[in-house]
Design a protein around this motif. Structure first.
Motif, PDB file in Angstrom:
ATOM      1  N   LEU A 196      -2.294  -7.345   1.832  1.00 43.77           N
ATOM      2  CA  LEU A 196      -2.792  -6.264   1.349  1.00 43.77           C
ATOM      3  C   LEU A 196      -1.818  -4.492   1.554  1.00 43.77           C
ATOM      4  O   LEU A 196      -1.313  -4.651   2.800  1.00 43.77           O
ATOM      5  CB  LEU A 196      -3.902  -5.590   1.519  1.00 43.77           C
ATOM      6  CG  LEU A 196      -4.900  -4.938   0.664  1.00 43.77           C
ATOM      7  CD1 LEU A 196      -5.044  -3.993  -0.948  1.00 43.77           C
ATOM      8  CD2 LEU A 196      -6.112  -3.988   1.317  1.00 43.77           C
ATOM      9  N   CYS A 197      -1.559  -4.482   0.984  1.00 43.05           N
ATOM     10  CA  CYS A 197      -0.080  -3.258   0.680  1.00 43.05           C
ATOM     11  C   CYS A 197       0.034  -2.231   0.554  1.00 43.05           C
ATOM     12  O   CYS A 197       0.278  -2.193  -0.407  1.00 43.05           O
ATOM     13  CB  CYS A 197       1.001  -4.314   1.228  1.00 43.05           C
ATOM     14  SG  CYS A 197       3.292  -3.615   1.000  1.00 43.05           S
ATOM     15  N   THR A 198      -0.664  -1.022   0.637  1.00 44.57           N
ATOM     16  CA  THR A 198      -0.611   0.339   0.327  1.00 44.57           C
ATOM     17  C   THR A 198      -0.608   1.069   0.859  1.00 44.57           C
ATOM     18  O   THR A 198      -0.282   0.786   2.801  1.00 44.57           O
ATOM     19  CB  THR A 198      -2.257  -0.365   0.372  1.00 44.57           C
ATOM     20  OG1 THR A 198      -3.117   0.319   0.988  1.00 44.57           O
ATOM     21  CG2 THR A 198      -2.727  -0.940  -1.242  1.00 44.57           C
ATOM     22  N   ALA A 199      -0.378   2.299   0.602  1.00 47.31           N
ATOM     23  CA  ALA A 199       0.261   3.104   1.198  1.00 47.31           C
ATOM     24  C   ALA A 199      -1.091   4.326   2.403  1.00 47.31           C
ATOM     25  O   ALA A 199      -0.750   3.619   4.266  1.00 47.31           O
ATOM     26  CB  ALA A 199       0.650   4.082   0.087  1.00 47.31           C
ATOM     27  N   GLY A 200      -2.070   4.956   1.702  1.00 47.08           N
ATOM     28  CA  GLY A 200      -2.361   5.212   2.508  1.00 47.08           C
ATOM     29  C   GLY A 200      -3.278   4.007   3.854  1.00 47.08           C
ATOM     30  O   GLY A 200      -3.666   4.599   4.902  1.00 47.08           O
ATOM     31  N   GLY A 201      -4.452   3.372   3.017  1.00 47.00           N
ATOM     32  CA  GLY A 201      -5.718   2.662   3.694  1.00 47.00           C
ATOM     33  C   GLY A 201      -4.972   1.690   4.295  1.00 47.00           C
ATOM     34  O   GLY A 201      -4.963   1.270   6.065  1.00 47.00           O
ATOM     35  N   VAL A 202      -3.488   0.938   4.604  1.00 46.94           N
ATOM     36  CA  VAL A 202      -2.758   0.785   5.433  1.00 46.94           C
ATOM     37  C   VAL A 202      -2.477   1.262   6.462  1.00 46.94           C
ATOM     38  O   VAL A 202      -2.630   0.315   7.662  1.00 46.94           O
ATOM     39  CB  VAL A 202      -1.536  -0.443   4.662  1.00 46.94           C
ATOM     40  CG1 VAL A 202      -1.216  -1.746   5.840  1.00 46.94           C
ATOM     41  CG2 VAL A 202      -2.458  -1.842   4.398  1.00 46.94           C
ATOM     42  N   ARG A 203      -2.262   2.761   6.515  1.00 48.60           N
ATOM     43  CA  ARG A 203      -1.569   3.506   7.045  1.00 48.60           C
ATOM     44  C   ARG A 203      -2.280   3.514   7.723  1.00 48.60           C
ATOM     45  O   ARG A 203      -2.168   4.149   9.578  1.00 48.60           O
ATOM     46  CB  ARG A 203      -0.395   4.194   6.687  1.00 48.60           C
ATOM     47  CG  ARG A 203      -0.243   5.262   7.774  1.00 48.60           C
ATOM     48  CD  ARG A 203       0.712   6.781   6.918  1.00 48.60           C
ATOM     49  NE  ARG A 203       1.251   7.504   7.658  1.00 48.60           N
ATOM     50  CZ  ARG A 203       1.166   8.789   7.427  1.00 48.60           C
ATOM     51  NH1 ARG A 203       1.063   8.891   6.215  1.00 48.60           N
ATOM     52  NH2 ARG A 203       1.603   9.457   7.792  1.00 48.60           N
ATOM     53  N   GLY A 204      -3.874   3.479   7.205  1.00 45.61           N
ATOM     54  CA  GLY A 204      -4.846   4.626   8.674  1.00 45.61           C
ATOM     55  C   GLY A 204      -5.053   3.295   9.258  1.00 45.61           C
ATOM     56  O   GLY A 204      -5.227   3.929  10.569  1.00 45.61           O
ATOM     57  N   ALA A 205      -5.106   1.977   8.618  1.00 45.37           N
ATOM     58  CA  ALA A 205      -5.167   0.991   9.638  1.00 45.37           C
ATOM     59  C   ALA A 205      -4.338   1.119  10.927  1.00 45.37           C
ATOM     60  O   ALA A 205      -4.670   0.447  12.261  1.00 45.37           O
ATOM     61  CB  ALA A 205      -5.879  -0.203   9.140  1.00 45.37           C
ATOM     62  N   THR A 206      -3.073   1.439  10.587  1.00 44.17           N
ATOM     63  CA  THR A 206      -1.994   1.013  11.620  1.00 44.17           C
ATOM     64  C   THR A 206      -2.479   1.639  12.770  1.00 44.17           C
ATOM     65  O   THR A 206      -2.232   2.176  14.241  1.00 44.17           O
ATOM     66  CB  THR A 206      -0.957   0.853  10.485  1.00 44.17           C
ATOM     67  OG1 THR A 206      -0.648   0.167  10.115  1.00 44.17           O
ATOM     68  CG2 THR A 206       0.104   0.830  12.126  1.00 44.17           C
ATOM     69  N   VAL A 207      -2.261   4.113  12.258  1.00 46.67           N
ATOM     70  CA  VAL A 207      -2.918   4.735  13.698  1.00 46.67           C
ATOM     71  C   VAL A 207      -3.836   4.612  13.772  1.00 46.67           C
ATOM     72  O   VAL A 207      -3.997   4.983  15.096  1.00 46.67           O
ATOM     73  CB  VAL A 207      -2.424   5.989  13.260  1.00 46.67           C
ATOM     74  CG1 VAL A 207      -0.557   5.492  11.906  1.00 46.67           C
ATOM     75  CG2 VAL A 207      -3.444   6.586  12.005  1.00 46.67           C
ATOM     76  N   ALA A 208      -5.194   3.763  13.347  1.00 45.50           N
ATOM     77  CA  ALA A 208      -5.895   3.753  14.525  1.00 45.50           C
ATOM     78  C   ALA A 208      -6.184   2.766  15.229  1.00 45.50           C
ATOM     79  O   ALA A 208      -7.690   2.301  15.024  1.00 45.50           O
ATOM     80  CB  ALA A 208      -7.472   4.009  13.388  1.00 45.50           C
TER      81      ALA A 208
END
Length: 234
Positions: free
Chosen positions: A98-110
Motif C-alpha cells: 500500500l502506497c498512499t500520501a496521507g495514511g502511509v505518511r501518518g504511520a511513518t511519523v507515528a
C-alpha cells in the motif's frame, strides 16, 4: 485514558506508552479494510512507488495498491487507492503493498508509538473496542486529511466517532457518515471534474462499522505492516 487529536502538521511524535490511531477515511485505511476482506494476509506500507516496487521484488505475489497526492492512481500498480475496485477481488493468502500520501505518511511519523493502528469509519467501533481492551494511558487520533485546500472533516468526524465510543456514548453514526460526504475532499467524489474519485468509493468510505476488526500496524524486519486484528501470524 487521555484522548487527543493531532494532524500531520501539529503532531510531535509518540510517547513510549502512547497509542496512535492514524485516521485516513478517504481512502487509505478504508481501502486497507477492503484489502483484508479480499483476503490479503498483510499490507506492507511503502512511502514511495519505488519503495513499493522494491517490496514487490521481495514479495513477487504481492498486489500493489496506491495513489499519489490528490488520489490519482499510480502507473503500473495493480489497483488504485479504491475500495470499490476491491469489492469483487480475491487476494487470498497474498500480501499487499500500500502506497498512499496521507495514511502511509501518518504511520511513518507515528511509528514509535507503543500501539499503532490504522483507522477509518468502516472499522471505527472495532478500533475503539481494541483500544478499550488495551487501555493505554494516552491515545492520539492522528488526522491525515487536512491540507491547504481540504478541511479534513472526514477524518475529524471519524476521530470524534471513535472518541465517542471510547467514552461509552453509543453515538449515532449517521451524522458522522454525513460529514464524510460533505467534507471538502468528500464533495469531489462523483464530481466529473475528478474522474479518479468515484461515487462508489464514497459510498463505501462513508459507512460506519462495516467490519468488526481493527488494523494494527507493526514493524517486522525493517518493514511496516498493517495486519488484521486476530488473524495474522508472523
Amino acid at each position: 485514558m487521555e484522548i487527543s487529536l493531532a494532524d500531520l502538521q501539529t503532531y510531535r511524535g509518540a510517547a513510549p506508552d502512547e497509542a496512535v490511531v492514524v485516521v485516513d477515511v478517504l481512502r487509505s485505511f478504508t481501502t486497507a479494510a477492503y484489502l483484508f476482506r479480499a483476503g490479503v494476509r498483510a499490507l506492507l506500507l511503502a512511502a514511495t512507488p519505488d519503495e513499493a516496487r522494491s517490496l514487490v521484488r521481495r514479495f513477487p505475489l504481492a498486489a500493489t495498491v496506491g495513489a499519489v497526492p490528490g488520489g490519482f492512481p499510480i502507473d503500473g500498480f495493480d489497483f488504485g487507492n479504491s475500495p470499490a475496485a476491491l469489492r469483487n477481488v480475491c487476494l487470498t493468502g497474498r500480501e499487499g503493498v500500500l502506497c498512499t500520501a496521507g495514511g502511509v505518511r501518518g504511520a511513518t511519523v507515528a511509528r514509535q508509538a507503543a500501539v499503532l493502528l490504522g483507522g477509518s469509519l468502516v472499522c471505527a467501533a472495532a478500533t475503539a473496542n481494541l483500544l478499550r481492551r488495551l487501555d493505554p494511558p494516552r491515545v492520539t487520533l492522528l488526522l491525515t486529511g487536512i491540507y491547504a485546500d481540504r478541511d479534513g472533516d472526514e477524518d475529524i468526524a471519524c476521530a470524534e466517532y471513535i472518541m465517542a465510543h471510547l467514552r461509552d456514548q453509543a453515538p449515532d453514526p449517521a451524522p458522522f457518515e454525513r460529514r464524510v460526504r460533505e467534507s471538502t475532499f468528500g464533495r469531489r467524489f462523483g464530481d466529473p471534474a475528478y474522474p479518479h474519485l468515484s461515487q462508489a468509493d464514497m459510498d463505501l468510505c462513508a459507512q460506519a462499522d462495516v467490519f468488526d476488526f481493527a488494523m494494527p500496524i507493526v514493524r517486522r524486519e525493517g518493514m511496516m505492516l498493517v495486519v488484521q486484528e486476530g488473524r495474522w501470524r508472523a
